[in-house]
Design an enzyme around this catalytic site. Structure first.
Site, mmCIF file in Angstrom:
data_model
loop_
_atom_site.group_PDB
_atom_site.id
_atom_site.type_symbol
_atom_site.label_atom_id
_atom_site.label_comp_id
_atom_site.label_asym_id
_atom_site.label_seq_id
_atom_site.Cartn_x
_atom_site.Cartn_y
_atom_site.Cartn_z
ATOM 1 N N GLY A 156 0.815 -1.110 0.142
ATOM 2 C CA GLY A 156 0.114 0.074 -0.020
ATOM 3 C C GLY A 156 0.669 1.340 -0.009
ATOM 4 O O GLY A 156 0.688 2.337 0.481
ATOM 5 N N TYR A 170 -13.585 -3.185 10.212
ATOM 6 C CA TYR A 170 -12.441 -2.644 10.246
ATOM 7 C C TYR A 170 -11.645 -3.006 11.434
ATOM 8 O O TYR A 170 -10.479 -3.364 11.684
ATOM 9 C CB TYR A 170 -12.798 -1.262 9.696
ATOM 10 C CG TYR A 170 -11.175 -0.467 9.839
ATOM 11 C CD1 TYR A 170 -10.349 -0.393 8.594
ATOM 12 C CD2 TYR A 170 -10.686 0.413 10.751
ATOM 13 C CE1 TYR A 170 -9.363 0.236 8.463
ATOM 14 C CE2 TYR A 170 -9.478 1.269 10.724
ATOM 15 C CZ TYR A 170 -8.701 0.970 9.814
ATOM 16 O OH TYR A 170 -7.948 1.877 9.518
ATOM 17 N N ASN A 221 1.081 -2.710 5.265
ATOM 18 C CA ASN A 221 0.285 -1.338 5.498
ATOM 19 C C ASN A 221 -0.806 -1.111 4.573
ATOM 20 O O ASN A 221 -1.950 -0.277 4.855
ATOM 21 C CB ASN A 221 1.219 -0.108 5.077
ATOM 22 C CG ASN A 221 0.690 1.409 4.766
ATOM 23 O OD1 ASN A 221 0.227 2.023 5.736
ATOM 24 N ND2 ASN A 221 0.245 1.505 3.531
ATOM 25 N N SER A 258 -4.404 -0.123 14.230
ATOM 26 C CA SER A 258 -5.420 1.129 14.233
ATOM 27 C C SER A 258 -5.870 1.249 15.738
ATOM 28 O O SER A 258 -6.078 0.336 16.271
ATOM 29 C CB SER A 258 -6.402 1.350 13.391
ATOM 30 O OG SER A 258 -7.371 2.251 13.636
ATOM 31 N N LYS A 314 -8.361 -5.190 12.497
ATOM 32 C CA LYS A 314 -7.064 -4.515 13.112
ATOM 33 C C LYS A 314 -6.734 -5.135 14.564
ATOM 34 O O LYS A 314 -5.745 -5.146 14.935
ATOM 35 C CB LYS A 314 -7.273 -2.881 13.013
ATOM 36 C CG LYS A 314 -7.658 -2.014 11.888
ATOM 37 C CD LYS A 314 -6.028 -2.366 10.969
ATOM 38 C CE LYS A 314 -6.192 -1.453 9.864
ATOM 39 N NZ LYS A 314 -4.947 -1.668 9.060
HETATM 40 P P1 NAI Z 1 -4.991 4.781 1.993
HETATM 41 O O1 NAI Z 1 -6.264 4.484 1.560
HETATM 42 O O2 NAI Z 1 -4.472 6.435 1.371
HETATM 43 O O3 NAI Z 1 -3.795 3.875 1.005
HETATM 44 C C1 NAI Z 1 -3.882 2.724 1.153
HETATM 45 C C2 NAI Z 1 -3.176 2.125 0.062
HETATM 46 O O4 NAI Z 1 -3.268 0.535 0.082
HETATM 47 C C3 NAI Z 1 -3.534 2.479 -1.446
HETATM 48 O O5 NAI Z 1 -2.345 3.034 -2.047
HETATM 49 C C4 NAI Z 1 -4.137 1.482 -1.884
HETATM 50 O O6 NAI Z 1 -3.952 1.387 -3.207
HETATM 51 C C5 NAI Z 1 -3.536 0.235 -1.199
HETATM 52 N N1 NAI Z 1 -4.265 -1.060 -1.130
HETATM 53 C C6 NAI Z 1 -5.587 -1.205 -0.998
HETATM 54 N N2 NAI Z 1 -5.843 -2.553 -1.026
HETATM 55 C C7 NAI Z 1 -4.659 -3.277 -1.547
HETATM 56 C C8 NAI Z 1 -4.507 -4.384 -1.840
HETATM 57 N N3 NAI Z 1 -5.313 -5.460 -1.778
HETATM 58 N N4 NAI Z 1 -3.022 -4.876 -2.252
HETATM 59 C C9 NAI Z 1 -2.167 -3.845 -2.175
HETATM 60 N N5 NAI Z 1 -2.488 -2.701 -2.092
HETATM 61 C C10 NAI Z 1 -3.690 -2.237 -1.607
HETATM 62 O O7 NAI Z 1 -4.941 4.611 3.554
HETATM 63 P P2 NAI Z 1 -3.910 5.374 4.492
HETATM 64 O O8 NAI Z 1 -4.847 6.160 5.269
HETATM 65 O O9 NAI Z 1 -2.538 5.694 4.169
HETATM 66 O O10 NAI Z 1 -3.962 3.816 5.360
HETATM 67 C C11 NAI Z 1 -2.743 3.075 5.395
HETATM 68 C C12 NAI Z 1 -2.753 2.180 6.599
HETATM 69 O O11 NAI Z 1 -2.913 2.888 7.753
HETATM 70 C C13 NAI Z 1 -4.096 1.240 6.572
HETATM 71 O O12 NAI Z 1 -3.958 0.033 6.810
HETATM 72 C C14 NAI Z 1 -5.039 1.964 7.381
HETATM 73 O O13 NAI Z 1 -5.843 1.054 8.008
HETATM 74 C C15 NAI Z 1 -4.170 2.519 8.500
HETATM 75 N N6 NAI Z 1 -4.818 3.287 9.247
HETATM 76 C C16 NAI Z 1 -4.859 4.705 8.741
HETATM 77 C C17 NAI Z 1 -5.554 5.553 9.639
HETATM 78 C C18 NAI Z 1 -5.918 7.193 9.110
HETATM 79 O O14 NAI Z 1 -6.320 7.770 10.010
HETATM 80 N N7 NAI Z 1 -5.620 7.393 7.946
HETATM 81 C C19 NAI Z 1 -5.523 5.468 11.237
HETATM 82 C C20 NAI Z 1 -5.294 4.220 11.588
HETATM 83 C C21 NAI Z 1 -4.854 3.188 10.863
#
Ligand code: NAI
Length: 245
Positions: free
Chosen positions: A11, A153, A88, A140, A157
């Site tokens: 990701g 979700y 991630n 998370s 997590k």
């Molecule tokens: P985001 O949606 O901006 O980025 C997620 C990335 O993962 C994207 O580039 C997407 O294309 C990729 N992705 C999705 N499904 C995939 C798959 N099956 N295989 C490969 N890549 C895949 O999300 P963000 O906010 O950057 O979150 C990243 C991590 O942090 C996630 O695990 C999220 O649950 C966690 N997180 C985020 C928080 C937030 O407030 N943004 C809070 C707590 C945890």
């Protein structure tokens, strides 16, 4: 610090994953950026290369076992080893329990939990032979607290934290550490989608009075990825501005 180390980040094309990749690159790690979004991943890798660091983009879906094998094979083919894996990649499909569709449950559990299992299983073979590894799972705060509308979700997590501890116990004798980082609310595309009122209410619950940044999370990952953090394993490092203690 991970100088000369090889890091696989899933990701990685945007948000927190992108920041993690850039932060590990700034520490000198070679980067293997994995994502389903090819164009964005290639753009991200170009950014990493501008730092003078070697990097490759691998298009792959963490829910598909052969993809996870291929991403680790690609890393080994390019750089000869894998020292760091950051699980991630994550998605949300929010909805109240009574209305939550089975497919939304499955999609979230598949990416967030099964994806981490598959990537870890694939990399563990390489790290076991090397007798060195750092695996970091991005969990998370809501996996610790629960959250209305996020049963799938939060379960994924919380599951990731159990996976972290189990894998930490199994892999410790091979000098592989496994830890989780549990971000609070971080300003990314995921939280941009929230209505302003909801974001303000969230901020009011955070002792440090702000949302986190992707860099806040990347800093914690850099710490756990470091060679000198080798006595830290099976832990969940909360990076949440104090919203949950
Ligand atoms: P985001 O949606 O901006 O980025 C997620 C990335 O993962 C994207 O580039 C997407 O294309 C990729 N992705 C999705 N499904 C995939 C798959 N099956 N295989 C490969 N890549 C895949 O999300 P963000 O906010 O950057 O979150 C990243 C991590 O942090 C996630 O695990 C999220 O649950 C966690 N997180 C985020 C928080 C937030 O407030 N943004 C809070 C707590 C945890």
């Amino acid at each position: 610090m991970p100088k000369g180390k090889v890091a696989v980040i899933t990701g990685a094309s945007r948000g927190i994953g992108r920041s993690i990749a850039l932060a590990l690159a700034a520490e000198g790690a070679k980067i293997v950026a994995v994502d389903v979004d090819q164009a964005a991943t290639e753009a991200m890798v170009a950014e990493v290369r501008q730092l003078g660091v070697e990097a490759i983009a691998v298009v792959g879906n963490v829910t598909v076992a052969v993809d996870t094998e291929k991403m680790i094979d690609a890393a080994v083919a390019a750089f000869g080893r894998v020292d760091i894996l950051v699980n991630n990649a994550g998605i949300t499909r929010d909805g109240l329990l009574l209305r939550m569709k089975e497919e939304d449950w499955d999609a979230v559990l598949n990416v967030n939990l099964k994806g981490a299992f598959l990537c870890t299983r694939a990399v563990a073979k390489v790290m076991t032979k090397q007798r060195f590894g750092r695996i970091i799972n991005i969990a998370s705060v809501v996996g610790q607290m629960g959250n209305v509308g996020q049963a799938n979700y939060c379960a994924s997590k919380a599951g990731l934290m159990g996976l972290t501890k189990s894998n930490a116990r199994e892999l410790a004798k091979r000098n592989i550490t496994v830890n989780a980082v549990a971000p609070g609310f971080i300003a990314t595309a995921m939280t941009d989608a929230l209505p302003e009122k909801v974001r303000d209410e969230l901020t009011a619950q955070i002792p440090l009075e702000r949302l986190g940044t992707p860099e806040d999370i990347a800093n914690a990952v850099v710490f756990l990825a470091a060679e000198r953090s080798g006595y830290v394993t099976g832990q969940v490092l909360a990076v949440n501005g104090g919203m949950y203690m």
